[in-house]
Structure formats: structure tokens, C-alpha cells
Design a protein around this motif. Structure first.
Motif, PDB file in Angstrom:
ATOM      1  N   THR A   1      -3.459  -3.948   4.632  1.00  0.00           N
ATOM      2  CA  THR A   1      -2.317  -4.561   3.984  1.00  0.00           C
ATOM      3  C   THR A   1      -2.056  -3.985   2.595  1.00  0.00           C
ATOM      4  O   THR A   1      -2.789  -3.127   2.118  1.00  0.00           O
ATOM      5  CB  THR A   1      -2.514  -6.078   3.889  1.00  0.00           C
ATOM      6  OG1 THR A   1      -3.793  -6.345   3.283  1.00  0.00           O
ATOM      7  CG2 THR A   1      -2.462  -6.722   5.261  1.00  0.00           C
ATOM      8  N   TRP A   2      -0.997  -4.489   1.967  1.00  0.00           N
ATOM      9  CA  TRP A   2      -0.533  -3.918   0.698  1.00  0.00           C
ATOM     10  C   TRP A   2      -1.632  -3.811  -0.353  1.00  0.00           C
ATOM     11  O   TRP A   2      -1.747  -2.801  -1.036  1.00  0.00           O
ATOM     12  CB  TRP A   2       0.591  -4.788   0.133  1.00  0.00           C
ATOM     13  CG  TRP A   2       1.778  -4.906   1.030  1.00  0.00           C
ATOM     14  CD1 TRP A   2       2.226  -3.990   1.947  1.00  0.00           C
ATOM     15  CD2 TRP A   2       2.686  -6.011   1.069  1.00  0.00           C
ATOM     16  NE1 TRP A   2       3.358  -4.471   2.569  1.00  0.00           N
ATOM     17  CE2 TRP A   2       3.682  -5.691   2.052  1.00  0.00           C
ATOM     18  CE3 TRP A   2       2.796  -7.224   0.385  1.00  0.00           C
ATOM     19  CZ2 TRP A   2       4.730  -6.567   2.347  1.00  0.00           C
ATOM     20  CZ3 TRP A   2       3.837  -8.063   0.676  1.00  0.00           C
ATOM     21  CH2 TRP A   2       4.792  -7.742   1.652  1.00  0.00           C
ATOM     22  N   THR A   3      -2.380  -4.905  -0.500  1.00  0.00           N
ATOM     23  CA  THR A   3      -3.396  -4.935  -1.563  1.00  0.00           C
ATOM     24  C   THR A   3      -4.743  -4.401  -1.106  1.00  0.00           C
ATOM     25  O   THR A   3      -5.634  -4.211  -1.925  1.00  0.00           O
ATOM     26  CB  THR A   3      -3.594  -6.365  -2.063  1.00  0.00           C
ATOM     27  OG1 THR A   3      -4.055  -7.166  -0.971  1.00  0.00           O
ATOM     28  CG2 THR A   3      -2.290  -6.941  -2.605  1.00  0.00           C
ATOM     29  N   GLY A   4      -4.879  -4.193   0.187  1.00  0.00           N
ATOM     30  CA  GLY A   4      -6.161  -3.746   0.710  1.00  0.00           C
ATOM     31  C   GLY A   4      -7.123  -4.871   1.032  1.00  0.00           C
ATOM     32  O   GLY A   4      -8.238  -4.614   1.488  1.00  0.00           O
ATOM     33  N   VAL A   5      -6.698  -6.097   0.834  1.00  0.00           N
ATOM     34  CA  VAL A   5      -7.595  -7.237   1.072  1.00  0.00           C
ATOM     35  C   VAL A   5      -7.861  -7.414   2.558  1.00  0.00           C
ATOM     36  O   VAL A   5      -8.980  -7.728   2.978  1.00  0.00           O
ATOM     37  CB  VAL A   5      -6.992  -8.518   0.468  1.00  0.00           C
ATOM     38  CG1 VAL A   5      -7.775  -9.740   0.910  1.00  0.00           C
ATOM     39  CG2 VAL A   5      -6.967  -8.412  -1.050  1.00  0.00           C
ATOM     40  N   ASN A   6      -6.826  -7.230   3.361  1.00  0.00           N
ATOM     41  CA  ASN A   6      -6.967  -7.431   4.802  1.00  0.00           C
ATOM     42  C   ASN A   6      -6.927  -6.105   5.548  1.00  0.00           C
ATOM     43  O   ASN A   6      -6.082  -5.245   5.269  1.00  0.00           O
ATOM     44  CB  ASN A   6      -5.846  -8.333   5.321  1.00  0.00           C
ATOM     45  CG  ASN A   6      -5.951  -9.732   4.754  1.00  0.00           C
ATOM     46  OD1 ASN A   6      -7.022 -10.313   4.715  1.00  0.00           O
ATOM     47  ND2 ASN A   6      -4.836 -10.271   4.296  1.00  0.00           N
ATOM     48  N   THR A   7      -7.860  -5.974   6.483  1.00  0.00           N
ATOM     49  CA  THR A   7      -7.925  -4.776   7.309  1.00  0.00           C
ATOM     50  C   THR A   7      -8.087  -5.172   8.775  1.00  0.00           C
ATOM     51  O   THR A   7      -8.495  -6.302   9.090  1.00  0.00           O
ATOM     52  CB  THR A   7      -9.093  -3.859   6.904  1.00  0.00           C
ATOM     53  OG1 THR A   7     -10.317  -4.605   6.987  1.00  0.00           O
ATOM     54  CG2 THR A   7      -8.914  -3.330   5.501  1.00  0.00           C
ATOM     55  N   TYR A   8      -7.772  -4.214   9.621  1.00  0.00           N
ATOM     56  CA  TYR A   8      -7.923  -4.409  11.076  1.00  0.00           C
ATOM     57  C   TYR A   8      -8.497  -3.124  11.659  1.00  0.00           C
ATOM     58  O   TYR A   8      -8.162  -2.023  11.206  1.00  0.00           O
ATOM     59  CB  TYR A   8      -6.559  -4.693  11.710  1.00  0.00           C
ATOM     60  CG  TYR A   8      -6.569  -4.542  13.219  1.00  0.00           C
ATOM     61  CD1 TYR A   8      -6.258  -3.325  13.811  1.00  0.00           C
ATOM     62  CD2 TYR A   8      -6.942  -5.606  14.041  1.00  0.00           C
ATOM     63  CE1 TYR A   8      -6.299  -3.169  15.173  1.00  0.00           C
ATOM     64  CE2 TYR A   8      -6.973  -5.454  15.409  1.00  0.00           C
ATOM     65  CZ  TYR A   8      -6.658  -4.235  15.976  1.00  0.00           C
ATOM     66  OH  TYR A   8      -6.700  -4.084  17.333  1.00  0.00           O
TER      67      TYR A   8
END
Length: 123
Positions: A51-58
Motif C-alpha cells: 500500500t501507499w505507506t508500506g504498512v500493508n503488504t500481500y
């Protein structure tokens, strides 16, 4: 937005590679980024997304624990660190960007694509 992927190459099984994808022409931090791959005769599949901030990944199950996606918004670059590579990881890898919010796993959800970089893993 223009995307330029690099870092592919040939390695032996168990080796590592780090792919980079540099973006230009847009506000990088506004985009969810993804890495996809396509092997000969197979459909393009998601490898990972961030995601934009890098907090969420898959990550797709087949690379979970071996690959790491990250981004540096100051450098307009997203990375894919690939460890413990297997022959089945052999494919052309593409980076992609979407302005849609949240993790996106479908290729049709991505608006911009890089040119692809070849990764070959030998046994």
C-alpha cells in the motif's frame, strides 16, 4: 506514470535476487504498487503488493516467507527481495501501479505497467 523495472537475472536454486522498479511522472506515494510474474504458457499472477505507506503488504502463498516487497517513497522505488529462489519462480516479473486504494491482487486493477524483467532460476 512510467515504471522501469530492473534487477532480473539468472541464479541457481536457493539464491537471491532483488528487483527494483522506479516510477516517474507521478506522485509515487499516491499509488499502490504490485509485482506480478508470468511464466511461459501461464497466466500473469500477482506475487506481492504494497500500500501507499508500506504498512500493508500481500504475498501469494507460493512466495510467502521467501519474498519481501518494500518501497521507498523518497526514491520513487518499489523493491522485491527474493530469497530461497526455486526453479518454479522462473518468469518475467512486472511491476505495476494503481491509484485504487488498498491491496489489489488482480492485474486488471492496475493502470500502469513496467516493461518486465526476466528471472531465471536453475536447479
Amino acid at each position: 506514470v512510467q515504471l522501469q523495472a530492473s534487477g532480473g537475472g539468472s541464479v541457481q536454486a536457493g539464491g537471491s535476487l532483488r528487483l527494483s522498479c522506479r516510477a516517474s511522472g507521478g506522485i509515487f506515494s499516491n499509488y499502490v504498487m504490485g509485482w506480478f510474474r508470468q511464466a511461459p504458457g501461464k497466466e500473469r499472477e500477482i506475487v506481492g503488493a504494497i500500500t501507499w505507506t508500506g504498512v500493508n503488504t500481500y504475498y501469494v502463498d507460493s512466495v510467502e516467507g521467501r519474498f519481501t516487497i518494500s518501497r521507498d517513497n523518497a526514491k520513487n522505488t518499489v523493491y522485491l527481495q527474493m530469497n530461497s529462489l526455486k526453479p518454479e519462480d522462473t518468469a518475467v516479473y512486472y511491476c505495476a501501479a494503481t491509484s485504487r486504494a488498498g491491496i489489489r491482487t488482480m492485474s486488471r486493477e492496475y493502470e500502469y505497467w513496467g516493461q518486465g524483467t526476466q528471472v531465471t532460476v536453475s536447479s
